[in-house]
Design an enzyme around this catalytic site. Structure first.
Site, PDB file in Angstrom:
ATOM      1  N   TYR A   1     -19.844  22.763  93.017  1.00  0.00           N
ATOM      2  CA  TYR A   1     -18.946  23.026  94.144  1.00  0.00           C
ATOM      3  C   TYR A   1     -19.542  22.575  95.485  1.00  0.00           C
ATOM      4  CZ  TYR A   1     -16.065  26.346  91.418  1.00  0.00           C
ATOM      5  OH  TYR A   1     -15.224  26.934  90.522  1.00  0.00           O
TER       6      TYR A   1
ATOM      7  N   SER B   1     -15.028  17.964  87.280  1.00  0.00           N
ATOM      8  CA  SER B   1     -15.351  18.798  88.435  1.00  0.00           C
ATOM      9  C   SER B   1     -15.427  20.251  88.014  1.00  0.00           C
ATOM     10  CB  SER B   1     -14.264  18.664  89.501  1.00  0.00           C
ATOM     11  OG  SER B   1     -13.092  19.334  89.085  1.00  0.00           O
ATOM     12  N   ASP B   2     -16.067  21.069  88.839  1.00  0.00           N
ATOM     13  CA  ASP B   2     -15.968  22.509  88.640  1.00  0.00           C
ATOM     14  C   ASP B   2     -14.532  22.925  89.008  1.00  0.00           C
ATOM     15  OD1 ASP B   2     -16.453  25.140  88.089  1.00  0.00           O
ATOM     16  OD2 ASP B   2     -18.373  25.221  89.145  1.00  0.00           O
ATOM     17  N   TRP B   3     -14.179  24.132  88.647  1.00  0.00           N
ATOM     18  CA  TRP B   3     -12.770  24.574  88.670  1.00  0.00           C
ATOM     19  C   TRP B   3     -12.223  24.835  90.094  1.00  0.00           C
ATOM     20  CZ3 TRP B   3     -14.315  23.032  84.404  1.00  0.00           C
ATOM     21  CH2 TRP B   3     -13.634  23.187  83.210  1.00  0.00           C
TER      22      TRP B   3
ATOM     23  N   GLY C   1     -13.503  22.705  93.065  1.00  0.00           N
ATOM     24  CA  GLY C   1     -14.523  21.739  92.659  1.00  0.00           C
ATOM     25  C   GLY C   1     -14.171  20.298  92.974  1.00  0.00           C
TER      26      GLY C   1
END
Ligand code: BGC
Length: 698
Positions: free
Chosen positions: A221, A252-254, A257
């Site tokens: 992030y 990507s992170d959630w 992200g």
């Protein structure tokens, strides 16, 4: 010394660790041809569909992305996480920090295999693990999800997990990179110079990609040097792909992200998760129309994505019988890890193991003793169908013992009287998901008195004050007070540790943890865990811990390296842990050559000089004499775990390459080996290194 021929044990057996890893066995040119053929038949809409998640919430624990049935392209089905499958019920293993404390790479390979198999049985094909962000400060809320404060140790554990799990599913080491402060993770910038980045924060990511060929990497992030990781070309393209040769994909992170469309894809991000907030048809088409984004860039991402799908043969979609989930073998594995991960920190007058011929009455004190305490309840939460608590484990290990349980951290008159009458008092103290864990703002608000994540970073490393007070009070009432600690990383124990005679760090020990606690206290199991994080005497001995600022300068020294630099003793040093037996190290030998031309073999004899079986972890550190640049006083460059019967000797063999001695030369952007003298130190913690020799490498 034994007269029998000595066994030689490899500290790190690369062939055994990588056995069965699909990414290593199936790398082949025919695959690339197949991928090109499919790519050339895809419409733009189908390509767009490959580069984003399909829905914000998981369905039965699965996050979907991509997939085109008409072309035979399977979807990814991603499942958390680092201590077990977060889908339905699953085996809740001890947290990664506990597994780090085993210093047992072969065991971690088996944990990876088991988690991978359970993810697959639950319908997943990508496990969102391991978490390998370096523990710069033990206050990090997600400390428990990672393995270590040391990059070498982290790398060894990480490649073992990945290669184990990749027998069954794709892995996704996360979060790339420098995501180790929780409360500000969505916005903060980790500012770091090139040497610190390459020598401290990236080596374990590099090994994961190069040695165990992780199929994917999850971007972090936060920002690194002012640029969000998910659109950071230096990290995602230059380092990951050009320098390390990574052929997998980056997701990507959630939610927060992914921050953009063209900068993210041009920077090297391949998939936005969990849904196309940025990577919508509309946004992607607009970016292409404006010329910011080309189809060739989208093709490159899609190529990387579908290549992994076919490399892992996800199209064959083998169904796994769900009976492997929490099967006897996995439960036994969780118990084995718990037994090997607990660290005996203090054992005055050999109070442990408790001898039931002498100890007849004990009190077990503290509500944690009978609580299911598996750790964080953010994305690494695992729902276990059964958990053995410390109290249950203690009762099982000593069925005839008179055990009195006091379920509180406040003692009433009855409790005080009782404690004064027992032979031994065991206080179970520590933390839960309420004091540390992943920081999920929406859940935090909803979670007051609920079951969800409440964690975040820890501002201080001491126990809650009521627990400290209780330990002092109990130790006034009972001379033999032993503390069992639960938690995800270092705790400061200075305020009370001199009052107690025994101290066992149990971490968040997983579903079978209680059994291991009982067996260790009563001696059916000899403790063998070692600290993967320094326990400081006080906070001021560590790096500055700022969980508010959005700009943090990451320094070259942290953890044991900083303590070594300041010549400051730890309360319990990195690598430390006691046993019920004793070991002696000897016959240190360094031999040139090995498999590779630039290899050194370091051999050391380990002897069990006590009277019972035990496991020891021998650690190899390198020091740099008269280097022209600043170096760490010592760096861990090898460790090996050996199991020895009473009186037995084994030879432990470490391999070192020239690259293990090099530093990152910022002027040339390359690793450089200096022609200087290097010291090799061998011992059983970063602060106990009885054997030393020097070498020169050209
Ligand atoms: C976490 C990741 C996790 C993802 C999906 C994020 O908030 O940072 O580690 O894999 O959620 O649950």
């Amino acid at each position: 010394m034994s007269r029998q021929a000595k066994t030689t044990v490899l500290a790190f057996d690369s062939d055994a660790i990588h056995a069965g890893n699909k990414a290593i066995e199936n790398d082949n040119p025919a695959l690339d041809e197949k991928v090109e053929a499919i790519l050339s038949s895809m419409t733009l809409a189908q390509k767009f569909n490959e580069i984003r998640g399909l829905q914000p919430e998981s369905i039965d624990g699965l996050y979907y992305s991509g997939g085109a049935e008409s072309l035979g392209i399977p979807a990814f089905k991603m499942v958390d996480g680092p201590r077990g499958a977060r889908a339905g019920t699953a085996t809740a293993f001890p947290v990664a920090m506990a597994r780090g404390a085993t210093f047992d790479v072969e065991l971690e390979r088996r944990v990876g295999q088991a988690i991978g198999l359970e993810v697959k049985a639950r319908g997943g094909n990508v496990v969102l693990a391991p978490t390998i962000n370096l523990l710069r400060h033990p206050g990090w809320g997600r400390a428990q999800e990672t393995y270590s404060e040391d990059p070498y140790h982290m790398g060894a554990m990480s490649v073992s997990f990945i290669s184990g799990a990749q027998n069954h599913v794709l892995t996704s080491p996360k979060h790339f990179a420098i995501n180790n402060i929780e409360n500000t993770r969505f916005e903060m910038s980790a500012n770091v110079d090139d040497r610190t980045l390459h020598e401290v924060y990236l080596p374990h990511f590099k090994r994961s990609v190069v040695e165990s060929r992780a199929a994917s990497v999850m971007s972090a992030y936060n920002k690194v040097n002012g640029t969000y990781c998910s659109e950071n070309p230096e990290l995602l393209t230059k380092i990951l792909r050009h320098d390390w040769g990574f052929r997998g994909f980056v997701e990507s992170d959630w939610f927060l992200g992914t921050r953009s469309v063209a900068p993210a894809l041009n920077g090297g991000l391949d998939i936005e998760m969990p849904s196309g907030y940025h990577f919508s048809d509309e946004n992607l088409s607009a970016a292409m129309a404006s010329g910011e984004l080309t189809e060739a860039t989208i093709d490159a991402a899609v190529r990387r994505i579908i290549r992994q799908k076919f490399l892992f043969r996800l199209d064959e979609d083998t169904v796994v019988d769900t009976s492997v989930v929490e099967c006897d073998a996995h439960i036994e594995l969780a118990a084995e890890v718990a037994r090997k991960s607990m660290v005996l920190l203090k054992n005055s007058d050999k109070v442990l193991p408790l001898d039931s011929a002498i100890v007849k009455k004990i009190a077990v004190i503290g509500s944690l003793a009978d609580m299911e305490n598996l750790g964080d309840r953010g994305s690494s939460y695992v729902t276990s169908s059964h958990v053995i608590t410390a109290l249950q484990g203690i009762k099982a290990a000593a069925p005839k013992m008179d055990i009195h349980y006091i379920d509180s951290y406040q003692l009433d008159d009855r409790a005080v009287k009782k404690i004064a009458q027992v032979d031994v008092a065991i206080v179970v103290a520590g933390l839960t998901y309420k004091e540390e864990g992943e920081f999920i703002p929406t859940q935090q608000q909803e979670a007051e008195d609920g079951q969800l994540a409440r964690g975040g970073d820890r501002l201080f490393l001491s126990l809650p004050p009521d627990q400290e007070e209780l330990i002092r009070e109990v130790s006034r009432l009972c001379q033999k007070t032993i503390v069992v600690l639960e938690g995800g990383s270092a705790l400061i124990v200075r305020n009370w540790v001199d009052d107690v005679v025994g101290l066992l760090m149990a971490w968040y020990p997983g579903r079978e943890g209680g059994t291991a606690i009982g067996e260790i206290l009563f001696g059916q199991v000899n403790p063998s865990g070692k600290l993967p994080v320094s326990f400081p005497q006080e906070m001021s001995h560590l790096v500055e811990w700022d969980i508010v600022s959005l700009d943090i300068n990451y320094e070259y020294h942290h953890g044991y390296r900083l303590l070594d630099l300041k010549q400051q003793a730890a309360e319990y040093p990195f690598g430390f842990g006691l046993s019920y037996t004793q070991f002696r190290l000897g016959k240190l030998k360094v031999e040139k050559g090995g498999d590779a031309k630039d290899q050194l073999t370091v051999l050391v004899d380990v002897e069990n000089v006590g009277d019972r079986q035990g496991d020891e972890v021998v650690q190899l550190y390198v020091g740099y004499n008269d280097s022209s640049v600043e170096r760490h006083v010592r760096e861990l460059k090898g460790f090996g775990r050996v199991s020895l019967a009473a009186g037995e000797v084994k030879t432990l063999s470490f391999s070192l390459n020239a690259s293990d001695f090099a530093y990152y030369d910022v002027d040339n952007g390359a690793w450089k080996l200096e022609d200087i003298e290097y010291s090799l130190f061998l011992g059983t913690s970063s602060a106990h290194l009885p054997l030393e020799t020097t070498i020169r490498i050209k």
